[in-house]
Scaffold this motif. Structure first.
Motif, PDB file in Angstrom:
ATOM      1  N   VAL A  24       3.385  -8.505  -6.721  1.00  0.00           N
ATOM      2  CA  VAL A  24       4.723  -8.410  -6.133  1.00  0.00           C
ATOM      3  C   VAL A  24       5.242  -6.984  -6.274  1.00  0.00           C
ATOM      4  N   MET A  25       5.176  -6.443  -7.491  1.00  0.00           N
ATOM      5  CA  MET A  25       5.690  -5.091  -7.742  1.00  0.00           C
ATOM      6  C   MET A  25       4.931  -4.052  -6.914  1.00  0.00           C
ATOM      7  N   PHE A  26       3.617  -4.142  -6.921  1.00  0.00           N
ATOM      8  CA  PHE A  26       2.804  -3.161  -6.206  1.00  0.00           C
ATOM      9  C   PHE A  26       3.048  -3.239  -4.702  1.00  0.00           C
ATOM     10  N   SER A  27       3.061  -4.450  -4.149  1.00  0.00           N
ATOM     11  CA  SER A  27       3.276  -4.622  -2.709  1.00  0.00           C
ATOM     12  C   SER A  27       4.642  -4.109  -2.286  1.00  0.00           C
ATOM     13  N   ARG A  28       5.655  -4.351  -3.105  1.00  0.00           N
ATOM     14  CA  ARG A  28       7.002  -3.836  -2.778  1.00  0.00           C
ATOM     15  C   ARG A  28       7.005  -2.316  -2.731  1.00  0.00           C
ATOM     16  N   GLU A  29       6.346  -1.698  -3.706  1.00  0.00           N
ATOM     17  CA  GLU A  29       6.309  -0.232  -3.735  1.00  0.00           C
ATOM     18  C   GLU A  29       5.587   0.323  -2.511  1.00  0.00           C
ATOM     19  N   VAL A  30       4.447  -0.254  -2.169  1.00  0.00           N
ATOM     20  CA  VAL A  30       3.705   0.213  -1.006  1.00  0.00           C
ATOM     21  C   VAL A  30       4.532  -0.001   0.266  1.00  0.00           C
ATOM     22  N   SER A  31       5.180  -1.160   0.363  1.00  0.00           N
ATOM     23  CA  SER A  31       6.005  -1.457   1.532  1.00  0.00           C
ATOM     24  C   SER A  31       7.144  -0.449   1.675  1.00  0.00           C
ATOM     25  N   LEU A  32       7.788  -0.130   0.579  1.00  0.00           N
ATOM     26  CA  LEU A  32       8.916   0.808   0.615  1.00  0.00           C
ATOM     27  C   LEU A  32       8.479   2.247   0.842  1.00  0.00           C
ATOM     28  N   LYS A  33       7.453   2.675   0.129  1.00  0.00           N
ATOM     29  CA  LYS A  33       7.067   4.086   0.184  1.00  0.00           C
ATOM     30  C   LYS A  33       6.137   4.421   1.335  1.00  0.00           C
ATOM     31  N   MET A  34       5.218   3.518   1.646  1.00  0.00           N
ATOM     32  CA  MET A  34       4.218   3.825   2.654  1.00  0.00           C
ATOM     33  C   MET A  34       4.577   3.245   4.020  1.00  0.00           C
ATOM     34  N   ARG A  35       5.308   2.157   4.023  1.00  0.00           N
ATOM     35  CA  ARG A  35       5.742   1.479   5.250  1.00  0.00           C
ATOM     36  C   ARG A  35       4.579   1.167   6.197  1.00  0.00           C
ATOM     37  N   ASN A  36       3.438   0.754   5.609  1.00  0.00           N
ATOM     38  CA  ASN A  36       2.292   0.420   6.453  1.00  0.00           C
ATOM     39  C   ASN A  36       1.743  -0.978   6.161  1.00  0.00           C
ATOM     40  N   ILE A  37       2.542  -1.792   5.495  1.00  0.00           N
ATOM     41  CA  ILE A  37       2.246  -3.213   5.327  1.00  0.00           C
ATOM     42  C   ILE A  37       3.537  -3.977   5.618  1.00  0.00           C
ATOM     43  N   ILE A  38       3.385  -5.245   5.990  1.00  0.00           N
ATOM     44  CA  ILE A  38       4.553  -6.095   6.195  1.00  0.00           C
ATOM     45  C   ILE A  38       4.583  -7.062   5.027  1.00  0.00           C
ATOM     46  N   LEU A  39       5.563  -6.913   4.165  1.00  0.00           N
ATOM     47  CA  LEU A  39       5.666  -7.721   2.950  1.00  0.00           C
ATOM     48  C   LEU A  39       6.408  -9.023   3.242  1.00  0.00           C
TER      49      LEU A  39
ATOM     50  N   PHE B  31      -1.907   8.519   2.983  1.00  0.00           N
ATOM     51  CA  PHE B  31      -1.750   7.203   2.369  1.00  0.00           C
ATOM     52  C   PHE B  31      -2.564   7.114   1.090  1.00  0.00           C
ATOM     53  N   ASN B  32      -3.824   7.526   1.144  1.00  0.00           N
ATOM     54  CA  ASN B  32      -4.694   7.425  -0.027  1.00  0.00           C
ATOM     55  C   ASN B  32      -4.170   8.260  -1.193  1.00  0.00           C
ATOM     56  N   LEU B  33      -3.682   9.464  -0.919  1.00  0.00           N
ATOM     57  CA  LEU B  33      -3.122  10.299  -1.990  1.00  0.00           C
ATOM     58  C   LEU B  33      -1.888   9.654  -2.610  1.00  0.00           C
ATOM     59  N   ASN B  34      -0.994   9.149  -1.765  1.00  0.00           N
ATOM     60  CA  ASN B  34       0.208   8.493  -2.278  1.00  0.00           C
ATOM     61  C   ASN B  34      -0.128   7.213  -3.038  1.00  0.00           C
ATOM     62  N   LEU B  35      -1.108   6.463  -2.557  1.00  0.00           N
ATOM     63  CA  LEU B  35      -1.531   5.247  -3.248  1.00  0.00           C
ATOM     64  C   LEU B  35      -2.118   5.586  -4.616  1.00  0.00           C
ATOM     65  N   GLN B  36      -2.902   6.650  -4.692  1.00  0.00           N
ATOM     66  CA  GLN B  36      -3.450   7.076  -5.978  1.00  0.00           C
ATOM     67  C   GLN B  36      -2.330   7.413  -6.966  1.00  0.00           C
ATOM     68  N   LYS B  37      -1.277   8.075  -6.490  1.00  0.00           N
ATOM     69  CA  LYS B  37      -0.144   8.411  -7.364  1.00  0.00           C
ATOM     70  C   LYS B  37       0.546   7.147  -7.877  1.00  0.00           C
ATOM     71  N   ILE B  38       0.740   6.167  -6.989  1.00  0.00           N
ATOM     72  CA  ILE B  38       1.382   4.914  -7.381  1.00  0.00           C
ATOM     73  C   ILE B  38       0.542   4.208  -8.444  1.00  0.00           C
ATOM     74  N   ILE B  39      -0.757   4.125  -8.201  1.00  0.00           N
ATOM     75  CA  ILE B  39      -1.646   3.455  -9.159  1.00  0.00           C
ATOM     76  C   ILE B  39      -1.663   4.202 -10.491  1.00  0.00           C
ATOM     77  N   ARG B  40      -1.742   5.536 -10.442  1.00  0.00           N
ATOM     78  CA  ARG B  40      -1.748   6.344 -11.671  1.00  0.00           C
ATOM     79  C   ARG B  40      -0.461   6.099 -12.468  1.00  0.00           C
ATOM     80  N   ASN B  41       0.680   6.065 -11.784  1.00  0.00           N
ATOM     81  CA  ASN B  41       1.949   5.809 -12.464  1.00  0.00           C
ATOM     82  C   ASN B  41       1.992   4.418 -13.069  1.00  0.00           C
ATOM     83  N   LEU B  42       1.469   3.434 -12.353  1.00  0.00           N
ATOM     84  CA  LEU B  42       1.425   2.077 -12.898  1.00  0.00           C
ATOM     85  C   LEU B  42       0.544   2.011 -14.135  1.00  0.00           C
ATOM     86  N   MET B  43      -0.612   2.668 -14.069  1.00  0.00           N
ATOM     87  CA  MET B  43      -1.548   2.654 -15.196  1.00  0.00           C
ATOM     88  C   MET B  43      -0.977   3.398 -16.400  1.00  0.00           C
ATOM     89  N   ASP B  44      -0.199   4.441 -16.153  1.00  0.00           N
ATOM     90  CA  ASP B  44       0.416   5.217 -17.232  1.00  0.00           C
ATOM     91  C   ASP B  44       1.687   4.575 -17.758  1.00  0.00           C
TER      92      ASP B  44
END
Length: 192
Positions: A125-140, A173-186
């Motif tokens: 839920v958290m990850f999908s919301r972030e991708v939806s808000l920041k990347m705007r390339n999925i329909i949540l 998209f891939n660069l921004n997704l990597q940043k989101i994942i890195r922040n989540l992992m950290d």
């Protein structure tokens, strides 16, 4: 392509009208995702769509009665169905919705929720919301009761997501997704 009230019509190589396909995949996580499978089966049962609906149901205990269903599919089968699909509906696992994006499709993402015992926590839920808000390339879709409304307006929704440049933004998209994942992992807040 033309739209009717129940589905999308496409043409095959002979110019014959055929109905397109909705592909639903819930991944291989060992907890059932009955909420999504039951809702797509209800949509098909009520005749809201005439589109072929193919479901990869995983470990779900609800077995669709009105959709073509497979518990698991090979990688090649998944790729073929994603390529063929007009609409891809997926759980909130990033590798699955990234596959849809690689096929040039904007996926409808229904994240698994811990309150329904679909996953151990709400990271989807958290990850999908972030991708939806920041990347705007999925329909949540976090409420399956809204799924038909989204499916019925899919083409129009996708058009509003287009930036008008017509180019691919996969690298960005891939660069921004990597940043989101890195922040989540950290353990950092993603909103920073």
């Amino acid at each position: 392509m033309g739209r009717d009230e129940k589905g999308i019509q496409a043409c095959n190589k002979f110019g014959e009208h055929i109905l397109s396909m909705i592909f639903v995949t819930i991944g291989t996580h060992e907890q059932p995702f009955n909420r999504l499978i039951r809702e797509i089966d209800r949509i098909k049962a009520q005749g809201l769509t005439d589109e072929r609906v193919v479901v990869q149901s995983g470990y779900s205990t609800y077995k669709p009665k009105y959709c073509e269903s497979h518990e698991f599919l090979s990688y090649n089968q998944m790729q073929e169905l994603m390529e063929e699909a007009h609409i891809i509906i997926t759980h909130g696992g990033p590798s699955t919705f990234m596959q849809a994006l690689q096929h040039g499709k904007i996926p409808i993402v229904v994240p698994r929720m811990s309150e329904y015992h679909e996953h151990v926590n709400d990271h989807q839920v958290m990850f999908s919301r972030e991708v939806s808000l920041k990347m705007r390339n999925i329909i949540l879709v976090d409420d399956v009761a809204k799924l038909w409304s989204i499916i019925s307006r899919y083409d129009d929704l996708v058009k509003t997501m287009d930036d008008g440049e017509g180019g691919s933004h996969n690298a960005e998209f891939n660069l921004n997704l990597q940043k989101i994942i890195r922040n989540l992992m950290d353990g950092n807040s993603i909103r920073k």
